[in-house]
Enzyme design. Structure first.
Site, PDB file in Angstrom:
ATOM      1  CD  GLU A  45     -37.886 -28.588 -45.550  1.00  0.00           C
ATOM      2  OE1 GLU A  45     -38.819 -29.058 -44.585  1.00  0.00           O
ATOM      3  OE2 GLU A  45     -37.073 -27.616 -45.023  1.00  0.00           O
ATOM      4  CD  GLU A  70     -29.741 -31.168 -43.692  1.00  0.00           C
ATOM      5  OE1 GLU A  70     -30.309 -30.113 -44.301  1.00  0.00           O
ATOM      6  OE2 GLU A  70     -28.381 -31.235 -44.051  1.00  0.00           O
ATOM      7  CG  ASP A 122     -25.612 -25.331 -48.408  1.00  0.00           C
ATOM      8  OD1 ASP A 122     -25.969 -24.462 -47.530  1.00  0.00           O
ATOM      9  OD2 ASP A 122     -25.380 -26.394 -48.354  1.00  0.00           O
ATOM     10  CG  ASP A 158     -30.029 -15.658 -48.297  1.00  0.00           C
ATOM     11  OD1 ASP A 158     -30.196 -16.928 -48.322  1.00  0.00           O
ATOM     12  OD2 ASP A 158     -28.996 -14.983 -48.151  1.00  0.00           O
ATOM     13  CB  THR A 196     -36.867 -21.842 -43.349  1.00  0.00           C
ATOM     14  OG1 THR A 196     -35.873 -20.712 -43.641  1.00  0.00           O
ATOM     15  CG2 THR A 196     -37.593 -22.184 -44.554  1.00  0.00           C
ATOM     16  CE1 TYR A 198     -29.255 -21.923 -42.089  1.00  0.00           C
ATOM     17  CE2 TYR A 198     -28.280 -20.458 -43.821  1.00  0.00           C
ATOM     18  CZ  TYR A 198     -28.095 -21.411 -42.709  1.00  0.00           C
ATOM     19  OH  TYR A 198     -26.735 -22.203 -42.392  1.00  0.00           O
ATOM     20  CD  GLU A 199     -38.993 -17.274 -45.013  1.00  0.00           C
ATOM     21  OE1 GLU A 199     -38.860 -18.691 -45.158  1.00  0.00           O
ATOM     22  OE2 GLU A 199     -39.774 -16.743 -45.599  1.00  0.00           O
TER      23      GLU A 199
HETATM   24  C1  LIG Z   1     -28.329 -23.038 -45.790  1.00  0.00           C
HETATM   25  S1  LIG Z   1     -29.097 -24.380 -44.953  1.00  0.00           S
HETATM   26  C2  LIG Z   1     -30.793 -24.088 -44.935  1.00  0.00           C
HETATM   27  C3  LIG Z   1     -31.444 -24.925 -44.044  1.00  0.00           C
HETATM   28  C4  LIG Z   1     -33.039 -24.758 -44.110  1.00  0.00           C
HETATM   29  N1  LIG Z   1     -33.794 -25.126 -45.308  1.00  0.00           N
HETATM   30  C5  LIG Z   1     -33.363 -23.303 -43.388  1.00  0.00           C
HETATM   31  O1  LIG Z   1     -34.020 -22.499 -44.587  1.00  0.00           O
HETATM   32  O2  LIG Z   1     -33.448 -22.872 -42.455  1.00  0.00           O
HETATM   33  C6  LIG Z   1     -28.840 -25.706 -46.297  1.00  0.00           C
HETATM   34  C7  LIG Z   1     -29.146 -26.894 -45.921  1.00  0.00           C
HETATM   35  O3  LIG Z   1     -29.243 -27.904 -47.095  1.00  0.00           O
HETATM   36  C8  LIG Z   1     -28.543 -29.103 -46.751  1.00  0.00           C
HETATM   37  N2  LIG Z   1     -28.176 -29.753 -48.059  1.00  0.00           N
HETATM   38  C9  LIG Z   1     -27.043 -29.143 -49.107  1.00  0.00           C
HETATM   39  N3  LIG Z   1     -26.983 -29.837 -49.921  1.00  0.00           N
HETATM   40  C10 LIG Z   1     -27.721 -30.987 -49.506  1.00  0.00           C
HETATM   41  C11 LIG Z   1     -27.860 -32.252 -50.395  1.00  0.00           C
HETATM   42  N4  LIG Z   1     -27.143 -32.292 -51.593  1.00  0.00           N
HETATM   43  N5  LIG Z   1     -28.667 -33.120 -50.206  1.00  0.00           N
HETATM   44  C12 LIG Z   1     -29.508 -33.014 -48.815  1.00  0.00           C
HETATM   45  N6  LIG Z   1     -29.367 -31.608 -48.102  1.00  0.00           N
HETATM   46  C13 LIG Z   1     -28.685 -30.671 -48.532  1.00  0.00           C
HETATM   47  C14 LIG Z   1     -27.315 -28.761 -45.681  1.00  0.00           C
HETATM   48  O4  LIG Z   1     -26.795 -29.621 -44.815  1.00  0.00           O
HETATM   49  C15 LIG Z   1     -27.891 -27.500 -45.010  1.00  0.00           C
HETATM   50  O5  LIG Z   1     -28.607 -28.125 -43.710  1.00  0.00           O
END
Ligand SMILES: C[S@@+](CC[C@H](N)C(=O)[O-])C[C@H]1O[C@@H](n2cnc3c(N)ncnc32)[C@H](O)[C@@H]1O
Length: 244
Positions: A45, A70, A122, A158, A196, A198-199
């Protein structure tokens, strides 16, 4: 994900060290064995956030070795504590990798991963930031290299704009998703869906959830224009051609 710095983050993290991936500096040729599970499927993941999906997936797929990457250490503090809070010793197949997706090929050897999950990545919506999206071609080519032939990638978001962008990037790589829905929660794929953090919050707000999933075709190779390497020019995804 912006997070306030966790109090006592270091000590909290070391209290959950059994869930932390210990990188020895060389790409893993057999990630399942590194988790003490030779022959197991390897799940990866990317952008695991607070780890809810990772913990549930590791419980659901006890026979798979689950790596959750992460880049934000404070998120991993919460994620690892979540894994530890499950009954003592229950989860043995989960490791959090504190690193960025840019380093994936330094950690995993090509062709070693069975399934990749990208959840609510993101969106990087501003003009000029497309290359940072985790579904940009430069990342998709990384993932395709990591996947075994017949391996699967699943993406959920989303964000409708990011979803369209990601479908186009995938199409331009010559990949055809076999599962696509703009309303995952009212689709045939919901039965096996794992939510998840966020979901849950977007769906509670009434937002539709998009999902696509594809299988890496057998023999699929990413061809990189070698002249770019020789000239040491900047590596642009536009110079990637794929062939089956
Ligand atoms: C919007 S959050 C979603 C978190 C989780 N997947 C969820 O659905 O609840 C995006 C996550 O991706 C991580 N992230 C963003 N760019 C990344 C990268 N290049 N490598 C690893 N993690 C990354 C961010 O730090 C953040 O925790």
């Amino acid at each position: 994900m912006r997070m306030r710095k966790k109090k006592h983050g270091e000590s909290r993290l070391s209290a959950c060290s059994e869930f932390l991936f210990d990188f020895d500096g060389t790409p893993m040729t057999d990630p399942a064995s590194r988790m003490g599970m030779p022959g197991a499927k390897v799940f990866l993941e990317i952008g695991a956030g607070k780890g809810g999906f990772a913990v549930k997936m590791a419980q659901k797929h006890r026979d798979a070795a689950y790596f959750a990457m992460e880049k934000v250490t404070d998120c991993v503090v919460l994620a690892a504590e979540k894994a530890k809070s499950v009954r003592e010793g229950e989860i043995k197949n989960l490791k959090f990798v504190i690193d960025t997706a840019d380093n994936l090929s330094k950690i995993f050897e090509n062709g070693t991963v069975d399934e990749i999950f990208l959840n609510f990545s993101d969106p990087w919506s501003k003009l000029g930031y497309a290359k940072r999206r985790l579904t940009h071609k430069r990342y998709l080519s990384l993932y395709l290299n990591l996947l075994k032939d017949g391996g699967r990638l699943t993406f959920k978001t989303d964000n409708d704009g990011l979803f369209d962008f990601s479908l186009i990037e995938t199409d331009e790589m010559g990949i055809v998703p076999d599962r696509v829905t703009r309303d995952l929660h009212n689709s045939e794929y919901m039965a096996e869906n794992v939510m998840t953090e966020y979901e849950k919050s977007f769906s509670d707000m009434g937002k539709n959830i998009n999902m696509f999933s594809f299988v890496k075709p057998v023999g699929f190779q990413i061809e990189i224009d070698e002249s770019l390497r020789r000239d040491r020019k900047v590596y642009y995804p536009e110079n990637i051609k794929n062939k089956t």
